[in-house]
Design a protein around this motif. Structure first.
Motif, PDB file in Angstrom:
ATOM      1  N   HIS A 109      -3.638  -2.029   7.912  1.00  0.00           N
ATOM      2  CA  HIS A 109      -4.885  -2.662   7.467  1.00  0.00           C
ATOM      3  C   HIS A 109      -4.928  -2.755   5.947  1.00  0.00           C
ATOM      4  O   HIS A 109      -5.297  -3.804   5.387  1.00  0.00           O
ATOM      5  CB  HIS A 109      -6.072  -1.858   7.987  1.00  0.00           C
ATOM      6  CG  HIS A 109      -7.411  -2.440   7.616  1.00  0.00           C
ATOM      7  ND1 HIS A 109      -7.828  -3.673   8.070  1.00  0.00           N
ATOM      8  CD2 HIS A 109      -8.417  -1.953   6.823  1.00  0.00           C
ATOM      9  CE1 HIS A 109      -9.035  -3.932   7.578  1.00  0.00           C
ATOM     10  NE2 HIS A 109      -9.406  -2.905   6.819  1.00  0.00           N
ATOM     11  N   SER A 110      -4.544  -1.673   5.260  1.00  0.00           N
ATOM     12  CA  SER A 110      -4.563  -1.669   3.796  1.00  0.00           C
ATOM     13  C   SER A 110      -3.584  -2.691   3.227  1.00  0.00           C
ATOM     14  O   SER A 110      -3.916  -3.459   2.315  1.00  0.00           O
ATOM     15  CB  SER A 110      -4.231  -0.262   3.280  1.00  0.00           C
ATOM     16  OG  SER A 110      -5.195   0.684   3.702  1.00  0.00           O
ATOM     17  N   ASP A 136      -9.071   0.900  -3.788  1.00  0.00           N
ATOM     18  CA  ASP A 136     -10.392   1.140  -3.205  1.00  0.00           C
ATOM     19  C   ASP A 136     -11.331  -0.017  -3.502  1.00  0.00           C
ATOM     20  O   ASP A 136     -12.163  -0.390  -2.665  1.00  0.00           O
ATOM     21  CB  ASP A 136     -10.973   2.449  -3.754  1.00  0.00           C
ATOM     22  CG  ASP A 136     -10.189   3.665  -3.273  1.00  0.00           C
ATOM     23  OD1 ASP A 136      -9.511   3.544  -2.232  1.00  0.00           O
ATOM     24  OD2 ASP A 136     -10.257   4.719  -3.937  1.00  0.00           O
ATOM     25  N   CYS A 182       0.853  -1.181   0.000  1.00  0.00           N
ATOM     26  CA  CYS A 182       0.000   0.000   0.000  1.00  0.00           C
ATOM     27  C   CYS A 182       0.888   1.229   0.000  1.00  0.00           C
ATOM     28  O   CYS A 182       2.087   1.148   0.271  1.00  0.00           O
ATOM     29  CB  CYS A 182      -0.943   0.005   1.206  1.00  0.00           C
ATOM     30  SG  CYS A 182      -0.120   0.306   2.792  1.00  0.00           S
ATOM     31  N   GLN A 194      -2.489   2.214  11.897  1.00  0.00           N
ATOM     32  CA  GLN A 194      -3.538   1.204  11.798  1.00  0.00           C
ATOM     33  C   GLN A 194      -4.105   1.133  10.376  1.00  0.00           C
ATOM     34  O   GLN A 194      -4.312   0.043   9.832  1.00  0.00           O
ATOM     35  CB  GLN A 194      -4.659   1.505  12.797  1.00  0.00           C
ATOM     36  CG  GLN A 194      -4.269   1.358  14.262  1.00  0.00           C
ATOM     37  CD  GLN A 194      -3.422   2.517  14.769  1.00  0.00           C
ATOM     38  OE1 GLN A 194      -3.316   3.566  14.132  1.00  0.00           O
ATOM     39  NE2 GLN A 194      -2.807   2.328  15.936  1.00  0.00           N
ATOM     40  N   ASP A 195      -4.344   2.302   9.774  1.00  0.00           N
ATOM     41  CA  ASP A 195      -4.918   2.315   8.423  1.00  0.00           C
ATOM     42  C   ASP A 195      -3.971   1.685   7.413  1.00  0.00           C
ATOM     43  O   ASP A 195      -4.388   0.889   6.555  1.00  0.00           O
ATOM     44  CB  ASP A 195      -5.242   3.748   8.005  1.00  0.00           C
ATOM     45  CG  ASP A 195      -6.397   4.338   8.805  1.00  0.00           C
ATOM     46  OD1 ASP A 195      -7.135   3.541   9.436  1.00  0.00           O
ATOM     47  OD2 ASP A 195      -6.556   5.569   8.806  1.00  0.00           O
ATOM     48  N   LEU A 196      -2.699   2.040   7.494  1.00  0.00           N
ATOM     49  CA  LEU A 196      -1.731   1.517   6.523  1.00  0.00           C
ATOM     50  C   LEU A 196      -1.518   0.011   6.698  1.00  0.00           C
ATOM     51  O   LEU A 196      -1.448  -0.736   5.705  1.00  0.00           O
ATOM     52  CB  LEU A 196      -0.403   2.256   6.657  1.00  0.00           C
ATOM     53  CG  LEU A 196      -0.418   3.714   6.169  1.00  0.00           C
ATOM     54  CD1 LEU A 196       0.876   4.415   6.543  1.00  0.00           C
ATOM     55  CD2 LEU A 196      -0.633   3.774   4.662  1.00  0.00           C
ATOM     56  N   ALA A 201       1.558   5.299   1.209  1.00  0.00           N
ATOM     57  CA  ALA A 201       1.248   6.350   2.188  1.00  0.00           C
ATOM     58  C   ALA A 201       1.544   7.704   1.545  1.00  0.00           C
ATOM     59  O   ALA A 201       2.535   7.845   0.821  1.00  0.00           O
ATOM     60  CB  ALA A 201       2.088   6.172   3.447  1.00  0.00           C
ATOM     61  N   HIS A 232      -3.209   5.575   0.997  1.00  0.00           N
ATOM     62  CA  HIS A 232      -4.003   4.440   1.483  1.00  0.00           C
ATOM     63  C   HIS A 232      -4.142   4.443   3.003  1.00  0.00           C
ATOM     64  O   HIS A 232      -4.579   3.443   3.575  1.00  0.00           O
ATOM     65  CB  HIS A 232      -3.368   3.124   1.019  1.00  0.00           C
ATOM     66  CG  HIS A 232      -3.389   2.960  -0.461  1.00  0.00           C
ATOM     67  ND1 HIS A 232      -2.449   2.207  -1.150  1.00  0.00           N
ATOM     68  CD2 HIS A 232      -4.231   3.460  -1.414  1.00  0.00           C
ATOM     69  CE1 HIS A 232      -2.708   2.246  -2.440  1.00  0.00           C
ATOM     70  NE2 HIS A 232      -3.781   3.002  -2.622  1.00  0.00           N
ATOM     71  N   GLY A 233      -3.764   5.531   3.642  1.00  0.00           N
ATOM     72  CA  GLY A 233      -3.917   5.614   5.089  1.00  0.00           C
ATOM     73  C   GLY A 233      -3.019   6.682   5.673  1.00  0.00           C
ATOM     74  O   GLY A 233      -1.902   6.902   5.185  1.00  0.00           O
ATOM     75  N   THR A 234      -3.502   7.337   6.724  1.00  0.00           N
ATOM     76  CA  THR A 234      -2.719   8.390   7.374  1.00  0.00           C
ATOM     77  C   THR A 234      -2.379   8.030   8.814  1.00  0.00           C
ATOM     78  O   THR A 234      -1.896   8.870   9.569  1.00  0.00           O
ATOM     79  CB  THR A 234      -3.505   9.717   7.358  1.00  0.00           C
ATOM     80  OG1 THR A 234      -4.781   9.509   7.972  1.00  0.00           O
ATOM     81  CG2 THR A 234      -3.691  10.215   5.931  1.00  0.00           C
ATOM     82  N   THR A 235      -2.635   6.783   9.204  1.00  0.00           N
ATOM     83  CA  THR A 235      -2.257   6.289  10.527  1.00  0.00           C
ATOM     84  C   THR A 235      -1.609   4.922  10.375  1.00  0.00           C
ATOM     85  O   THR A 235      -1.730   4.273   9.321  1.00  0.00           O
ATOM     86  CB  THR A 235      -3.470   6.173  11.468  1.00  0.00           C
ATOM     87  OG1 THR A 235      -4.351   5.143  10.962  1.00  0.00           O
ATOM     88  CG2 THR A 235      -4.233   7.485  11.563  1.00  0.00           C
TER      89      THR A 235
END
Length: 754
Positions: free
Chosen positions: A467-468, A489, A453, A463-465, A455, A458-461
């Motif tokens: 997870h992606s 997406d 993923c 956890q988000d990254l 950065a 696909h995420g700004t934390t």
């Protein structure tokens, strides 16, 4: 003799006698006065010196207590906590001794309170360290609290020392006053008494100078295990204890090189102290191969600096080891998940490093490797893989590899890599790993899956990254032919839909939304129905959801276990109902998921279900796939033998689609082979499929097994199977899957004839 002379002599003798008597009396008076003064002063000194000694010993015990707790934290060996307890007991005894000499008792009461707090926190610290799930963050916090309690005691101890020193000085002033008074008296009576008084005064002054020196020696006790030196404002050394000389020896320096212990930037330290509200400062300094901690105290009244030195080399090494353990995997030496999270947070907070690619790498079938060869072989394979990955990644500029868990690694690469760049990276890694990873007694070729993923897209934390990247990795794992996937997406939406289906499955199990359908099976040689296969159907929110859509999700989430138990129980109930209705013995076949089959309570569940329903186990047939059969041959044989011992019939489903092996067919206690419909569907047009079907039928007959073909949809299919000796068929030509009411009606109609 001249009378005058005699009188003078007599007078002289008389005066001499008077002077002698007066001198003797005054001498006696002075002598006894001096004895009293000396007794009072020496008594005061003798009383206070032990107290000062107790204070210094207590200080040393405090340092030792803290050191033992840090050793306990670094090594987790309980013996250091036991040493701490012994030191704490000795410290309590010293507090009691100090309390006897402390008139007000306020300082010793506060010291006793802080000491009790240290002991209370140490007990909590010990309980935390002795726990199987040690909270290291909490342990560090407890150590800091206990260190703070120790530091809070130091001003109180210093205050007590100052108070004792004040009492000594007061005694000195009083003595001096009494001596001056005695001197005046002696001057009135005779010069001799004055001389005696002066002599005594000089003696007392000498005694006081010696006492003052002894007092300094007490303050910087010779027994202190830590080096202490006292220097002037011009950095002249006026005192050093034996520990300082011992430190010089440790540093391989000469004893006269005591000034080498003074920090080179002492002028800057003096300025810092001058600007500070506190009369002391703590600094660290590297000297030779040791790390020293200095506490520099400014004694304003004495115009000197006291340097309390502690060798903290071992503590620093322990801290570095703890830091390494906190950020590295102990097996491979790679940076761990904690460090990965820290780096991601730092990069996201940095405008210049915010764009990067996060990749997850997972070893395929790592758990199977453990079960097949053992944990030691698996660990060695993981270490070898980590070595290869690190060697390959280190060639990439600014790239870094981490280990997330036993079978998962992570990559951080600056910039958002394109699909071409990712393809090149994966290819290079896979090319590097084509070489077998040799273990102690086996060769294991690492098979990897990748998920990537970007950065911050696909995420700004963290956890988000994670997870992606995890979603992309899971998609790569599910698509066995692909080695890598990049998050998108659409992929995220797909996972979201899967989560919705997963929750819907849970609700459906709770609310019994599932239905069982039954597809009749025909003995084509004798033209009679011999059984049915149980098939699950799900009607959800006004639509039918295909088993192909929800069964894999149920298997991945473990929901197949309660769902499979429900299916087996309902199938047994239906079989018993048909038996009670007078139907001939029908075999009800139930498909068993690989996840169910490997569940540790599978045999217990089957036994319990048969007993609860009260059905003849010979009426139930369990269908397993070749993949289940070949997963762990010895374990599979053991489970199948237990099932056969319960009286159940066993069959191999979708035969020919897996890794077929004649050896397992000979060993497994099975009753039937089921030819997969993929061979039946195009059988009439494809001679290769005909050959395969014929081979399977011949194989089953030679092994004295029944054979059934599924997916029979045309008369040509049935004719070919009949002519080639197939025992049973199942498919739309004979009957589609039916609800239990429809299946009951169909069987009744077939039995009654046209």
């Amino acid at each position: 003799m001249n009378p005058r002379i005699q009188r003078l002599r007599f007078s002289t003798y008389f005066i001499y006698l008077i002077v002698f008597l007066l001198g003797s009396m005054l001498s006696a008076l002075v002598y006894f006065d001096m004895e009293e003064i000396e007794s009072h002063f020496i008594g005061l000194i003798d009383e206070k010196i032990p107290t000062l000694s107790h204070i210094q010993s207590f200080k040393a015990h405090l340092s030792e207590q803290e050191r033992e707790l840090y050793e306990y934290y670094a090594t987790t060996e309980e013996k250091y906590y036991q040493k701490f307890q012994l030191l704490a007991e000795k410290s309590d005894q010293l507090i009691l001794l100090m309390h006897k000499e402390d008139e007000a008792g306020i300082e010793t009461q506060n010291i006793f309170m802080y000491q009790n707090k240290i002991k209370d926190i140490s007990q909590l610290f010990h309980m935390n360290m002795a726990s199987s799930d040690t909270n290291w963050d909490k342990a560090r916090e407890q150590l800091m609290v206990m260190s703070e309690q120790r530091r809070m005691m130091l001003p109180l101890l210093t205050k007590m020392e100052s108070k004792i020193a004040s009492q000594v000085r007061s005694a000195y002033d009083l003595t001096k006053k009494e001596l001056n008074s005695t001197g005046v008296t002696v001057l009135i009576f005779s010069i001799s008494i004055i001389l005696i008084a002066l002599f005594i005064g000089r003696y007392i002054n000498s005694y006081l100078r010696i006492s003052a020196k002894n007092e300094r020696l007490v303050l910087f006790t010779q027994r202190n295990p830590n080096p202490i030196i006292s220097i002037t404002e011009r950095q002249g050394v006026i005192f050093s204890n034996p520990a300082a000389k011992k430190l010089l020896h440790t540093l391989k320096l000469d004893a006269d090189q005591i000034k080498s212990l003074i920090p080179a930037n002492f002028g800057q330290i003096k300025q810092t102290l001058f600007n500070s509200k506190e009369p002391w400062i703590r600094i660290d300094r590297a000297l030779e191969d040791r790390i020293l901690e200095y506490e520099v105290h400014w004694l304003k009244d004495m115009h000197t600096y006291d340097l309390h030195i502690m060798d903290i080399t071992e503590r620093k090494i322990a801290e570095e080891q703890l830091n390494y353990q906190a950020t590295h995997n102990p097996t491979t030496g790679l940076l761990n998940l904690y460090k990965l999270q820290q780096v991601i947070i730092q990069r996201l907070a940095s405008a210049s490093e915010q764009e990067f690619t996060l990749g997850l790498i997972e070893m395929r079938e790592f758990n199977r490797l453990i079960r097949s060869y053992g944990i030691e072989i698996a660990t060695e394979a993981r270490k070898t893989l980590a070595t290869h990955l690190r060697a390959c990644i280190e060639q990439k500029k600014s790239a870094q590899i981490y280990q997330v868990n036993d079978q998962t690694f992570a990559l951080i690469i600056p910039g958002n890599l394109s699909l071409t760049d990712i393809q090149t990276l994966v290819s290079s890694l896979l090319e590097t790993l084509k070489t077998s990873a040799l273990t102690a007694c086996h060769t294991y070729i690492s098979q990897l899956d990748f998920g990537f993923c970007h950065a911050p897209g696909h995420g700004t934390t963290v956890q988000d990254l994670m997870h992606s990247a995890g979603i992309a990795l899971e998609d790569s794992i599910e698509n066995a032919g692909a080695h890598w996937q990049v998050f998108s997406d659409e992929l995220g939406q797909k996972v979201h839909q899967r989560l919705e289906i997963e929750q819907a499955i849970r609700d459906a199990i709770d609310h019994q939304e599932f239905e069982l359908y039954y597809q009749p099976q025909l003995d084509i040689q004798n033209k009679k129905i011999i059984g049915v296969e149980t098939l699950i159907r799900w009607h959800h929110e006004d639509r039918w959801i295909s088993p192909v859509e929800f069964i894999p999700i149920a298997e991945q989430t473990g929901l197949i276990v309660p769902l499979g138990e429900w299916i087996l129980k309902q199938a047994c109930i239906q079989a018993k109902t048909w038996q009670a209705s007078g139907f001939p013995a029908l075999i009800v076949a139930v498909n068993i998921s690989p996840v169910q089959f490997r569940h540790p309570e599978f045999i217990e569940m089957v036994t319990r279900t048969i007993e609860d329903v009260g059905i003849d186990s010979a009426m139930i047939e369990l269908e397993i796939t070749e993949g289940v059969a070949l997963y762990n041959e010895q374990e599979t044989i053991h489970i199948l033998e237990q099932l056969r011992g319960l009286g159940l019939k066993l069959s191999i489903d979708d035969f020919g689609t897996g890794y077929s092996s004649l050896s397992y067919l000979q060993q497994f206690p099975i009753d039937k082979l089921k030819i997969d419909q993929s061979f039946i569907r195009d059988m009439t047009e494809c001679k290769e499929n005909q050959a395969i079907v014929q081979t399977v039928i011949d194989l089953a007959q030679n092994l004295h097994l029944k054979v059934i073909a599924e997916g029979v949809e045309t008369q040509q299919h049935q004719d070919f199977l009949l002519n080639n000796g197939c025992d049973e068929i199942q498919g739309y030509l004979f009957s589609r899957p039916l609800s239990h009411q429809q299946a009951t009606q169909f069987i009744e109609q077939y039995m009654s004839g046209p």
